[in-house]
Motif scaffolding. Structure first.
Motif, PDB file in Angstrom:
ATOM      1  N   THR A  47       0.816  -1.210   0.000  1.00  0.00           N
ATOM      2  CA  THR A  47       0.000   0.000   0.000  1.00  0.00           C
ATOM      3  C   THR A  47       0.850   1.260   0.000  1.00  0.00           C
ATOM      4  O   THR A  47       0.537   2.229  -0.699  1.00  0.00           O
ATOM      5  N   VAL A  48       1.928   1.263   0.747  1.00  0.00           N
ATOM      6  CA  VAL A  48       2.812   2.430   0.795  1.00  0.00           C
ATOM      7  C   VAL A  48       3.421   2.695  -0.585  1.00  0.00           C
ATOM      8  O   VAL A  48       3.504   3.845  -1.029  1.00  0.00           O
ATOM      9  N   ASP A  49       3.827   1.641  -1.274  1.00  0.00           N
ATOM     10  CA  ASP A  49       4.368   1.792  -2.622  1.00  0.00           C
ATOM     11  C   ASP A  49       3.335   2.437  -3.548  1.00  0.00           C
ATOM     12  O   ASP A  49       3.654   3.353  -4.313  1.00  0.00           O
ATOM     13  N   ASP A  52       2.861   6.091  -2.785  1.00  0.00           N
ATOM     14  CA  ASP A  52       3.996   6.862  -3.298  1.00  0.00           C
ATOM     15  C   ASP A  52       3.911   7.045  -4.812  1.00  0.00           C
ATOM     16  O   ASP A  52       4.231   8.119  -5.332  1.00  0.00           O
TER      17      ASP A  52
END
Length: 88
Positions: A47-49, A52
């Motif tokens: 999810t963070v990827d 970003d």
């Protein structure tokens, strides 16, 4: 020294720019990035990827990608950016 500015005929396509942003996120070879590739399953993005990538696309194309937009594949990103960058 002459430095040429990027003209519309020599600028990378939206698809190429999206592929570059996605591949750069985890240093994936651009050859591995396909429009049908699932971000989670095929490219192993978390999810963070994805967040970003969204932020980088928003900055690069001066668009807003709402949270509720379903973006699961590289092609989803390309279609969304193509549709909304053209409108900007």
């Amino acid at each position: 020294m002459y430095v040429s500015t990027t003209s519309a005929t020599h600028s990378p396509s939206i698809e190429q720019q999206v592929f570059r942003i996605i591949s750069k996120r985890k240093a994936i070879r651009a050859s591995r990035v396909r429009k049908t590739a699932s971000l989670a399953r095929d490219l192993r993005f978390d999810t963070v990827d994805v967040v970003d990538i969204i932020l980088e696309l928003e900055r690069s194309f001066s668009i807003v990608i709402p949270d509720e937009v379903p973006l699961y594949t590289v092609g989803d990103f390309v279609r969304y950016v193509r549709a909304h960058a053209a409108a900007a």
